[in-house]
Design an enzyme around this catalytic site. Structure first.
Site, mmCIF file in Angstrom:
data_model
loop_
_atom_site.group_PDB
_atom_site.id
_atom_site.type_symbol
_atom_site.label_atom_id
_atom_site.label_comp_id
_atom_site.label_asym_id
_atom_site.label_seq_id
_atom_site.Cartn_x
_atom_site.Cartn_y
_atom_site.Cartn_z
ATOM 1 N N HIS A 54 15.095 9.868 31.994
ATOM 2 C CA HIS A 54 14.641 10.583 33.381
ATOM 3 C C HIS A 54 13.161 10.857 33.263
ATOM 4 O O HIS A 54 12.255 11.725 32.905
ATOM 5 C CB HIS A 54 15.317 12.110 33.308
ATOM 6 C CG HIS A 54 15.067 12.517 34.860
ATOM 7 N ND1 HIS A 54 16.196 13.375 35.427
ATOM 8 C CD2 HIS A 54 14.167 12.403 35.746
ATOM 9 C CE1 HIS A 54 15.810 13.568 36.645
ATOM 10 N NE2 HIS A 54 14.653 12.978 36.841
ATOM 11 N N ASN A 88 11.975 7.863 43.318
ATOM 12 C CA ASN A 88 11.084 8.545 44.340
ATOM 13 C C ASN A 88 9.813 8.188 44.379
ATOM 14 O O ASN A 88 8.778 9.039 44.318
ATOM 15 C CB ASN A 88 11.525 9.876 44.278
ATOM 16 C CG ASN A 88 11.213 10.539 42.921
ATOM 17 O OD1 ASN A 88 11.177 9.987 41.976
ATOM 18 N ND2 ASN A 88 10.688 11.844 43.002
ATOM 19 N N GLU A 139 17.679 9.105 40.501
ATOM 20 C CA GLU A 139 18.245 10.156 40.589
ATOM 21 C C GLU A 139 18.638 10.231 42.101
ATOM 22 O O GLU A 139 17.737 9.959 42.736
ATOM 23 C CB GLU A 139 17.851 11.466 40.273
ATOM 24 C CG GLU A 139 16.393 11.699 40.684
ATOM 25 C CD GLU A 139 15.715 13.091 40.279
ATOM 26 O OE1 GLU A 139 16.478 14.199 40.543
ATOM 27 O OE2 GLU A 139 14.815 13.048 39.390
ATOM 28 N N ASP A 300 12.617 14.703 32.768
ATOM 29 C CA ASP A 300 12.194 14.634 33.953
ATOM 30 C C ASP A 300 10.799 15.000 34.271
ATOM 31 O O ASP A 300 10.360 15.583 34.845
ATOM 32 C CB ASP A 300 12.789 15.980 34.867
ATOM 33 C CG ASP A 300 12.737 16.110 36.289
ATOM 34 O OD1 ASP A 300 12.250 15.010 36.978
ATOM 35 O OD2 ASP A 300 12.941 17.142 36.933
ATOM 36 N N HIS A 304 2.170 15.847 38.339
ATOM 37 C CA HIS A 304 1.285 16.162 39.414
ATOM 38 C C HIS A 304 -0.206 16.387 38.975
ATOM 39 O O HIS A 304 -0.284 17.148 38.152
ATOM 40 C CB HIS A 304 1.835 17.281 40.458
ATOM 41 C CG HIS A 304 3.161 16.949 41.009
ATOM 42 N ND1 HIS A 304 3.461 15.758 41.854
ATOM 43 C CD2 HIS A 304 4.255 17.244 40.718
ATOM 44 C CE1 HIS A 304 4.836 15.723 42.239
ATOM 45 N NE2 HIS A 304 5.263 16.628 41.562
#
Ligand SMILES: NC(=O)N[C@@H](CC(=O)O)C(=O)O
Ligand SMILES: [Zn+2]
Ligand SMILES: [Zn+2]
Length: 451
Positions: A54, A88, A139, A300, A304
């Site tokens: 992930h 994403n 995901e 995960d 940013h």
């Protein structure tokens, strides 16, 4: 290449010989050949490289946050030898063209092995995705997160049907937005960045919202006998909802090592989905890691930039980096006797390999891919953002203790190496091939399982 005298996770001391890209032998007293490179691992441990199912490497569309080059460097320096990238990105990976473009970038730039997931949105093109070596669906967002890819339950069930028919697992971001508590975001939310009151984010995205969505996703998986993998379960309730079902679950380092007690320190830098939980829930999640109820630890890794995070609680994006600090944090927990090394090996390598069908990976055995990490448990250090390799240049784990790899080997190639005396680091070249074991539908098979 020969790694001599290192201890395996179970304590057995063995030499490991690498021939090309695979492990050739695991034995005692292997003799080096004339011009063979020898890595002296006496007093240290040799572990299977971590498989992080992930990560968000942000390419295409978010190059200011991370790229395949920087993300895979960060992975290699943290002992992660395989990553699975989530869809994403911008554009999202929901059709053949976007999949091919991302695969081409990864082949060109990645220092570690990789799988690429396919996303599900109103615009997704399942036939095109399943015609390619898609690692998994997901995901799949049951609630909006970064990228606003949240979908309704009927689309999820359709995707699950199609994935099951194609023999592909479905990784699920399980939160139910109907059970969020909007009142938690009214009133004083503090200032920007570290001055924001991020415990409000934890109150907003409730534990109940996770448990309810996990239950639904697991039930849908059982209905079609498909493989549902729940991403980033952050509560004991969420983990327990997968117990005794066909579903598997994953937990992140930030939910294991941080809680709402860290909200003052982190502010918006601690805003992620699902959010940090109260200390009791954190402890209960850790207990489930220890006792085997957690199947996988995955990061995960959701970088940013600091500038993007330095906004108000409602404006700042969700997500924290973590691919480089997962194994180091877990190894530091082994030093504190909170976990066994075998457990760490299982949740970072053995289990992800078996759950996602990476039969060439996840164990130190003759014939498997030579994905290996050498670590010295007697050489812990403080985690410092300045020393990490992610493009985002910050970490929620600043100042915590980690045990970082000395050398990371990906399919026989040295991907990362650190001189433990002078601290100088070096990286290898891109690895250039998809790790996924599944055959593209309709493609010509090869003896290697379609890798
Ligand atoms: N976890 C996060 O808070 N953010 C992730 C998306 C996700 O995994 O939900 C991201 O891509 O930024
Ligand atoms: Zn998610
Ligand atoms: Zn994610």
């Amino acid at each position: 290449m020969l790694i001599t005298g290192g201890a395996l996770a179970d304590g057995r001391v063995r030499d490991v010989r690498i021939d090309g890209e695979t492990i050739d032998a695991v034995a005692s007293d292997l003799e080096p050949a004339a011009d063979e490179r020898v890595i002296d691992a006496r007093g240290k441990h040799v572990l299977p490289g971590a498989i992080d199912v992930h990560v968000h490497f942000r390419e295409p569309g978010g190059l200011q946050k991370e790229t395949w080059k920087t993300g895979s460097r960060s992975a290699a320096a943290g002992g992660v030898t395989t990553v699975v990238d989530q869809p994403n990105t911008d554009p999202p990976t929901v059709d053949g063209g976007s999949f091919d473009a991302k695969a081409a970038t990864a082949a060109e730039d990645s220092l570690v092995d990789y799988g690429i997931n396919g996303g599900v949105t109103a615009a997704w093109r399942p036939e095109e995705l399943f015609d390619r070596p898609v690692f998994a669906l997901g995901e799949v967002f049951l609630a909006d997160s970064t990228g606003e890819m949240g979908i309704e339950m009927d689309r999820f069930e359709d995707a699950l049907d199609r994935a099951t028919a194609a023999g592909v697992p479905v990784t699920v971001h399980a939160e139910d937005a109907d059970r969020f508590d909007p009142d938690a975001l009214s009133g004083d939310l503090g200032g920007v960045g570290r001055r924001a009151r991020s415990e409000r984010w934890s109150a907003f995205r409730t534990p109940d919202a996770e448990a309810a969505a996990v239950e639904r996703a697991v039930a849908a998986g059982e209905d079609v006998e498909g493989h549902v993998h729940i991403a980033h379960t952050s509560t004991p309730e969420g983990i327990d909802a997968t117990a005794g079902t066909g579903a598997t679950c994953e937990v992140t380092p930030h939910h294991l090592f941080c809680s709402t007690d860290d909200c003052d320190r982190l502010g918006t830098f601690g805003r992620m989905n699902p959010p940090l939980r109260d200390p009791d829930r954190r402890a209960a999640v850790f207990e489930r890691l220890r006792d085997g109820r957690v199947d996988v630890v995955a990061t995960d890794h959701a970088p940013h930039t600091a500038a993007e995070k330095n906004r108000t609680l409602t404006e700042a994006p969700s997500g924290v980096p973590g691919v480089e600090t997962m194994l180091p944090l877990l190894l530091a927990a082994v030093r504190r006797d909170e976990l066994t090394l075998e457990r760490v090996r299982d949740v970072t390598a053995r289990n992800p390999a078996s759950i996602f069908g990476l039969e060439h990976k996840g164990a130190i055995e003759a014939g498997r891919d030579a994905d290996l990490v050498v670590v010295d448990l007697e050489d812990p250090s403080d985690i410092r953002a300045a020393a990490l390799h992610s493009k985002c240049r910050w970490t929620p784990f600043e100042g915590m203790t980690g045990v970082f790899p000395e050398i990371t080997i990906v399919r026989g190639h040295v991907a990362y190496e650190r001189d433990t005396v002078i601290g100088v680091e070096s990286f290898g070249d891109p690895i250039g091939e998809n790790a996924r074991a599944r055959d593209p539908i309709g493609a010509v098979d090869d003896a290697d399982g379609g890798r």
